[in-house]
Design a protein around this motif. Structure first.
Motif, short mmCIF file in Angstrom:
data_model
loop_
_atom_site.label_atom_id
_atom_site.label_comp_id
_atom_site.label_asym_id
_atom_site.label_seq_id
_atom_site.Cartn_x
_atom_site.Cartn_y
_atom_site.Cartn_z
N THR A 232 0.83 -1.21 0.00
CA THR A 232 0.00 0.00 0.00
C THR A 232 0.87 1.26 0.00
OG1 THR A 232 -1.61 -1.25 1.28
CG2 THR A 232 -1.95 1.10 1.17
N LEU B 93 0.91 4.17 -2.70
CA LEU B 93 0.77 5.59 -2.33
C LEU B 93 1.94 6.41 -2.87
CD1 LEU B 93 -0.57 5.21 1.31
CD2 LEU B 93 -1.76 6.33 -0.55
N ASP C 98 1.64 9.41 -5.53
CA ASP C 98 2.27 10.71 -5.28
C ASP C 98 3.16 11.12 -6.45
OD1 ASP C 98 1.01 11.06 -2.91
OD2 ASP C 98 2.74 10.61 -1.62
N TYR D 22 -6.44 10.35 -6.64
CA TYR D 22 -6.88 10.62 -5.27
C TYR D 22 -7.87 9.56 -4.81
CZ TYR D 22 -8.93 13.04 -1.28
OH TYR D 22 -9.40 13.34 -0.04
N THR E 210 -6.11 6.57 -3.74
CA THR E 210 -5.61 6.80 -2.37
C THR E 210 -6.70 6.52 -1.34
OG1 THR E 210 -4.17 8.51 -3.25
CG2 THR E 210 -4.55 8.54 -0.88
N ILE E 211 -7.88 7.07 -1.61
CA ILE E 211 -9.00 6.91 -0.68
C ILE E 211 -9.39 5.43 -0.55
CG2 ILE E 211 -11.49 7.40 -0.46
CD1 ILE E 211 -9.76 9.71 0.52
N LEU F 103 -7.54 2.95 -0.68
CA LEU F 103 -6.53 2.18 0.06
C LEU F 103 -6.80 2.13 1.57
CD1 LEU F 103 -3.32 3.19 -1.90
CD2 LEU F 103 -4.45 0.98 -1.89
N GLN F 104 -7.88 2.77 1.99
CA GLN F 104 -8.31 2.61 3.39
C GLN F 104 -8.60 1.15 3.69
OE1 GLN F 104 -11.04 5.91 5.03
NE2 GLN F 104 -11.25 6.08 2.82
N THR G 165 -0.54 3.91 6.47
CA THR G 165 -1.44 4.10 5.33
C THR G 165 -2.49 5.16 5.63
OG1 THR G 165 -1.17 1.75 4.85
CG2 THR G 165 -2.97 2.86 3.74
N MET G 166 -3.15 5.00 6.78
CA MET G 166 -4.23 5.93 7.12
C MET G 166 -3.72 7.35 7.31
SD MET G 166 -7.14 4.71 6.73
CE MET G 166 -7.91 6.26 7.16
N ARG H 261 -1.20 8.70 5.82
CA ARG H 261 -0.93 9.28 4.49
C ARG H 261 -2.22 9.64 3.77
NH1 ARG H 261 3.94 6.77 1.10
NH2 ARG H 261 3.20 8.36 -0.34
N ILE H 262 -3.24 8.80 3.94
CA ILE H 262 -4.52 9.08 3.27
C ILE H 262 -5.15 10.36 3.83
CG2 ILE H 262 -6.90 8.23 2.99
CD1 ILE H 262 -5.65 5.37 2.81
N ASN I 289 -3.02 13.35 2.70
CA ASN I 289 -3.30 13.63 1.29
C ASN I 289 -4.65 14.32 1.12
OD1 ASN I 289 -0.91 12.60 0.41
ND2 ASN I 289 -1.76 10.79 -0.58
N SER I 290 -5.63 13.84 1.89
CA SER I 290 -6.97 14.43 1.81
C SER I 290 -6.95 15.89 2.25
CB SER I 290 -7.95 13.64 2.68
OG SER I 290 -8.03 12.32 2.25
N ASN J 212 -5.38 17.93 -0.34
CA ASN J 212 -6.34 18.08 -1.43
C ASN J 212 -7.37 19.17 -1.13
OD1 ASN J 212 -6.22 16.73 -3.87
ND2 ASN J 212 -8.14 15.65 -3.48
N PRO K 13 -14.57 3.31 5.94
CA PRO K 13 -13.83 4.17 5.03
C PRO K 13 -14.61 5.46 4.75
CG PRO K 13 -14.89 2.41 3.81
CD PRO K 13 -15.18 2.16 5.24
N PHE K 14 -13.92 6.59 4.81
CA PHE K 14 -14.60 7.86 4.60
C PHE K 14 -14.45 8.30 3.14
CE2 PHE K 14 -10.29 8.97 6.01
CZ PHE K 14 -9.89 9.84 5.01
#
Lengths: 252, 126
Positions: free
Chosen positions: A77, A81, A85, A157, A160-161, A163-164, B13-14, B16-17, B20-21, B24, B108-109
Motif C-alpha cells: 500500500t 501511495l 504521489d 486521489y 488513495t481513498i 486504500l483505506q 497508510t491511514m 498518508r490518506i 493527502n486528503s 487536497n 472508510p470515509f
C-alpha cells in the motif's frame, strides 16, 4: 426360642445374596462390553488428543503468516501511495510547463497582432502569415489537456481513498489472530487435561501477540453511506437529548 | 484562521490518506503522530496545532483517551478533535461524545464527508 427365627433370617439373607450373585452374573457381560468399549475408545481419544495437540502446534505458524500478510499489504500500500504521489507530482510538473507555454503563447499572440497590423498592405505576406497562424493553435490543443489532468488527479486521489481497505483488513486480520490465540490457549488447556505431559505451549516469540496491536473486531470495508448517516443521526439525537437534559437541569 | 493539523493514527497508510486528503482540501500545515501519547508530546511542544484528527484504536494511548486528555487540559481543551475510526456502534459514538469529540467520521470515509465534518467544526470555531 429365637433359634428357628434366626435360621429363617439367615436363609433370607442367603437368598438375597444369591439374588445379588444372579444379578452380578447378568451384569458381568454388560460390564465386560463396557470395558471393551472403553478399551476401543482409548486409541480414539489418544488420536483426538494427538490431533488437537498437532493443530494447536500449527496455530502459531498460521498466526505468523497472517501477520506477514498484514505487513506485506501495508508495504504494498505504501508503494502504491508513493507511486500515486509520483504520478501527481509528474502531472503537476507537466501542468506547470504547459501553463508557462500558454503564457508565452499569449505574449506571442500580442506580437502576432502587431505583425498582422504591419502586414495589412502586403496581401501575399498576410495570406502566408494567416496560413502560419492556422498551424499555431496551442491554447485550443492544451486547454482540454488541463481537464484530462484534473481527471487523472481525481482518479489518483480516489485510488488513495480506496486504500483505506488496507487499514480495515489489517484490523480484521488482527482480530482473527487474536481469536486464534484464544483458541490456542483453550486447546492447550484441554490437551493438558487429557494427558499428563503438557503439549508444546506457544511461546510469546512464536506467536505474533495481538496484545500490542489494537483493532476493531467489527471493522468492515463498506462504502455504504448509511453507516455515516447512522453515526450522524446518533450524534444528532444524543446532542439533542444532552441539550434538553441541560435545559431541564437549569429549570429544576 | 490558519489551521495546523495534527493527524494521529498508528497506521502509516491511514496517516498518508488523511494527510493527502487535507492537502487536497488546500491545507498544508500538517504534522503526524503515531499514537495518543506521541500526539500529547507534539501538542505540548507545538502551540500552533489547532486541529486534531485522530483514530480510535491505537496502542499506548487510544484516540478516546487522547480526546479525554485534550479536553481535560486547560491549555488544549479548545482544540477541536475529529475522530476518524472504523468503530460505528452506538455505544462507541456515545463514549466519544462523552469524551467531547467535536465530530465523528467512520472509515472508510469519502473526501466529501471529511471536508463536510472539518467545515462543520471550523464553522463552530468561527
Amino acid at each position: 426360642m429365637n433359634g428357628p427365627t434366626n435360621i429363617s433370617q439367615i436363609f433370607n439373607k442367603l437368598n438375597d445374596l444369591k439374588a445379588v450373585f444372579v444379578y452380578g452374573e447378568r451384569l458381568i457381560p454388560i460390564l465386560q462390553s463396557l470395558m471393551d468399549f472403553i478399551k476401543d475408545t482409548v486409541p480414539l481419544l489418544e488420536n483426538i488428543n494427538h490431533s488437537i495437540a498437532d493443530s494447536t502446534s500449527k496455530l502459531p505458524k498460521v498466526a505468523n503468516q497472517i501477520s506477514s500478510v498484514s505487513i506485506a499489504t501495508e508495504l504494498a500500500t505504501t508503494e502504491i501511495l508513493d507511486l500515486v504521489d509520483n504520478v501527481n507530482n509528474e502531472i503537476s510538473n507537466v501542468e506547470k510547463t504547459l501553463h508557462t507555454l500558454v503564457e508565452k503563447n499569449e505574449q506571442k499572440d500580442l506580437l502576432q497582432e502587431k505583425l498582422s497590423a504591419m502586414l495589412k498592405d502586403n496581401h501575399e505576406a498576410k495570406e502566408l502569415f494567416n496560413q502560419y497562424l492556422s498551424f499555431d493553435d496551442l491554447s485550443k490543443t492544451v486547454n482540454p489537456l488541463f481537464k484530462t489532468f484534473e481527471k487523472i488527479k481525481d482518479d489518483a486521489y480516489n485510488i488513495t481513498i480506496s486504500l483505506q481497505v488496507q487499514d480495515i483488513t489489517s484490523q480484521q486480520l488482527a482480530a482473527v489472530t487474536h481469536l486464534m490465540e484464544s483458541v490456542q490457549k483453550r486447546l492447550s488447556t484441554l490437551v493438558q487435561d487429557l494427558e499428563d505431559s503438557a503439549p508444546k505451549t506457544i511461546e510469546p516469540d512464536d506467536l505474533c501477540s495481538t496484545e500490542a496491536v489494537t483493532f476493531d473486531p467489527l471493522a468492515r470495508y463498506s462504502k455504504d453511506p448509511y453507516k455515516q448517516e447512522q453515526v450522524d443521526s446518533i450524534i444528532k439525537s444524543e446532542l439533542k437529548s444532552t441539550t434538553q437534559a441541560e435545559i431541564d437541569k437549569l429549570f429544576s | 484562521m490558519s489551521l495546523k493539523f495534527l493527524v494521529v493514527d498508528d497506521s502509516v497508510t491511514m496517516r498518508r490518506i488523511v494527510v493527502n486528503s487535507l492537502k487536497n482540501l488546500g491545507y498544508e500545515d500538517i504534522i503526524e503522530a503515531t499514537d495518543g501519547k506521541d500526539a500529547l508530546i507534539r501538542l505540548s511542544a507545538d502551540e500552533k496545532i489547532n486541529f486534531v484528527i485522530t483514530d480510535w484504536n491505537m496502542p499506548v494511548l487510544s484516540g478516546l483517551e487522547l480526546t479525554r486528555a485534550i479536553k481535560s487540559d486547560e491549555r488544549l481543551s479548545q482544540i477541536p478533535v475529529l475522530m476518524v475510526t472504523t468503530r460505528g456502534v452506538k455505544e462507541d459514538i456515545i463514549d466519544a461524545l462523552k469524551a467531547k469529540v467535536n465530530n465523528y467520521v467512520v472509515k472508510p470515509f469519502t473526501p466529501q464527508i471529511l471536508r463536510e465534518k472539518i467545515d462543520q467544526i471550523i464553522a463552530t470555531l468561527n
